[in-house]
Design an enzyme around this catalytic site. Sequence first.
Site, PDB file in Angstrom:
ATOM      1  N   ARG A 201      45.121   0.058 -25.930  1.00  0.00           N
ATOM      2  CA  ARG A 201      45.830   0.680 -27.049  1.00  0.00           C
ATOM      3  C   ARG A 201      47.053   1.430 -26.533  1.00  0.00           C
ATOM      4  O   ARG A 201      46.998   2.106 -25.507  1.00  0.00           O
ATOM      5  CB  ARG A 201      44.922   1.653 -27.802  1.00  0.00           C
TER       6      ARG A 201
ATOM      7  N   GLY B 110      38.784   3.704 -24.430  1.00  0.00           N
ATOM      8  CA  GLY B 110      39.349   4.547 -25.479  1.00  0.00           C
ATOM      9  C   GLY B 110      39.350   5.977 -24.979  1.00  0.00           C
ATOM     10  O   GLY B 110      38.387   6.407 -24.335  1.00  0.00           O
TER      11      GLY B 110
ATOM     12  N   GLU C 168      26.378  10.677 -25.198  1.00  0.00           N
ATOM     13  CA  GLU C 168      26.454  10.570 -26.652  1.00  0.00           C
ATOM     14  C   GLU C 168      25.111  10.195 -27.255  1.00  0.00           C
ATOM     15  O   GLU C 168      24.762  10.654 -28.353  1.00  0.00           O
ATOM     16  CB  GLU C 168      27.526   9.542 -27.022  1.00  0.00           C
TER      17      GLU C 168
ATOM     18  N   ARG D 233      24.943   5.614 -34.671  1.00  0.00           N
ATOM     19  CA  ARG D 233      26.336   6.015 -34.523  1.00  0.00           C
ATOM     20  C   ARG D 233      27.152   5.323 -35.606  1.00  0.00           C
ATOM     21  O   ARG D 233      27.090   4.108 -35.759  1.00  0.00           O
ATOM     22  CB  ARG D 233      26.863   5.621 -33.149  1.00  0.00           C
TER      23      ARG D 233
ATOM     24  N   GLU E 269      34.923  10.931 -15.504  1.00  0.00           N
ATOM     25  CA  GLU E 269      33.797  11.285 -14.636  1.00  0.00           C
ATOM     26  C   GLU E 269      33.902  10.684 -13.242  1.00  0.00           C
ATOM     27  O   GLU E 269      33.237  11.165 -12.310  1.00  0.00           O
ATOM     28  CB  GLU E 269      32.482  10.820 -15.278  1.00  0.00           C
TER      29      GLU E 269
ATOM     30  N   LYS F 101      24.266  -1.565 -28.753  1.00  0.00           N
ATOM     31  CA  LYS F 101      23.872  -0.740 -27.619  1.00  0.00           C
ATOM     32  C   LYS F 101      22.749   0.173 -28.095  1.00  0.00           C
ATOM     33  O   LYS F 101      22.829   0.730 -29.195  1.00  0.00           O
ATOM     34  CB  LYS F 101      25.067   0.088 -27.128  1.00  0.00           C
TER      35      LYS F 101
ATOM     36  N   ASN G 238      23.793   1.850 -31.633  1.00  0.00           N
ATOM     37  CA  ASN G 238      25.252   1.825 -31.766  1.00  0.00           C
ATOM     38  C   ASN G 238      25.671   0.370 -31.933  1.00  0.00           C
ATOM     39  O   ASN G 238      25.704  -0.383 -30.961  1.00  0.00           O
ATOM     40  CB  ASN G 238      25.909   2.451 -30.531  1.00  0.00           C
TER      41      ASN G 238
ATOM     42  N   HIS H 259      35.514  10.212 -31.140  1.00  0.00           N
ATOM     43  CA  HIS H 259      34.794  10.683 -29.947  1.00  0.00           C
ATOM     44  C   HIS H 259      34.171  12.059 -30.174  1.00  0.00           C
ATOM     45  O   HIS H 259      33.878  12.790 -29.219  1.00  0.00           O
ATOM     46  CB  HIS H 259      35.716  10.761 -28.715  1.00  0.00           C
TER      47      HIS H 259
ATOM     48  N   LEU I  15      37.816  10.216 -21.359  1.00  0.00           N
ATOM     49  CA  LEU I  15      38.683   9.172 -20.818  1.00  0.00           C
ATOM     50  C   LEU I  15      37.888   7.919 -20.488  1.00  0.00           C
ATOM     51  O   LEU I  15      37.002   7.932 -19.639  1.00  0.00           O
ATOM     52  CB  LEU I  15      39.392   9.676 -19.548  1.00  0.00           C
TER      53      LEU I  15
ATOM     54  N   ASP J 243      41.320  -2.108 -16.809  1.00  0.00           N
ATOM     55  CA  ASP J 243      40.287  -1.395 -16.055  1.00  0.00           C
ATOM     56  C   ASP J 243      40.946  -0.494 -15.010  1.00  0.00           C
ATOM     57  O   ASP J 243      41.641  -0.981 -14.122  1.00  0.00           O
ATOM     58  CB  ASP J 243      39.344  -2.384 -15.379  1.00  0.00           C
TER      59      ASP J 243
END
Length: 395
Positions: free
Chosen positions: A237, A208, A381, A87, A330, A17, A10, A176, A205, A279
């Site tokens: 955002r 983004g 993912e 990705r 989560e 990543k 990614n 997503h 969540l 955050d």
Amino acid sequence: MPARNILVINCGSSSIKFALVNEEQAAFPLQGLAERLGSPEAVLHWQLGEAKESLDIPHADHRAALERLLPLAQEAAGGHLDGIGHRVVHGGEHFTGSTLIDDAVLDAVRTAAQLAPLHNPANLTGIEAAMALFPGLPQVSVFDTAFHQTMPEYAYRYAVPEFLYREHGVRRYGFHGTSHLYVSKRAAELTGLPVNDSCWLTAHLGNGSSTCAIVNGESRDTSMGLTPLEGLAMGTRSGDVDPNLHNYLARNLGWTLDQVDRMLNHESGLKGLSGLSNDMRTLYEARIAGHAGASLAFEVFCYRLAKSLAGMACALPRLDGLVFTGGIGENSSAIRARTLEHLKLFNFKLDDEANARCIRGVAGEIQATGSPRVMVVPTNEERQIAIDTLTLLDA
């Protein structure tokens, strides 16, 4: 036949990543991050089993970083990689699923870069570097937008003149998709429901964020649109704003389009509302301590999320469950609880102990007796990208 190994990559504008996914192992044999690429501080971090290591790679670009990490992946795979899954954020209308990469795919990813100028060029850089280093290895593109290509036209079209869609691709695409697909399938597995006969609301969540309505394994609507700016309030955002805000700020403050764009994407959301941080963990602690901006950001986030989920329900013939996922979904029992308080018409009720227990990767149902199903399902993912890659290799 031995279990196969897929390297998942990614690429961001200055980062990579990566994870090695073995089809029979729950944990990743290898995972890591190359960051600050192109700068003197470029560094490669990786975890091999339980061991964590770092290597300074000053001024390394994406290809140089891949040259360092690919041997690590080969070694962790026992000398045999079966494929690489990439990705890619935006596939436009070209792709309704993942695809083996060839010259035509590369051209389509370049074309879609006008819709995702911050993401697709970086994704493309990683693909081209990996293909140059491993020309004989199958490589697959997995698109964030592909899962949402099953939305009906009335869900993805904007109410703007026809030529903007036909000639310039102005429509809702959604993002997503890999996460929404994974957690809806996993929720069906955990509850014993058939994927092709189940209906879910999902909330991804994090910094983004987006919601999705999923019917029989297909996306029917989602909160993000032409770009990832549409929809929920997010880390930096704004999410949905009056479309005439650009004109208002230009007229009254003399702002350029670039200034408005930067404000909406990088200085808004939780960060803009709180004046403190993007955050949620920091904001929740500050809210408890009485910080007014943090409290407002928390409340706006939950209300806008509830409002979006209620809207997504229009796309469902029935509701088998609401699924929370992503870093916030989560791990924040408080966000889940406050969001459901706004959804009184759905008769959601939480089991407080179960809700508190579902953090740090713990999956489970968190509703009280008599409530519609509410679940926490950790997303993965990387594994979904590997699954897509293996499916194409099998085909």
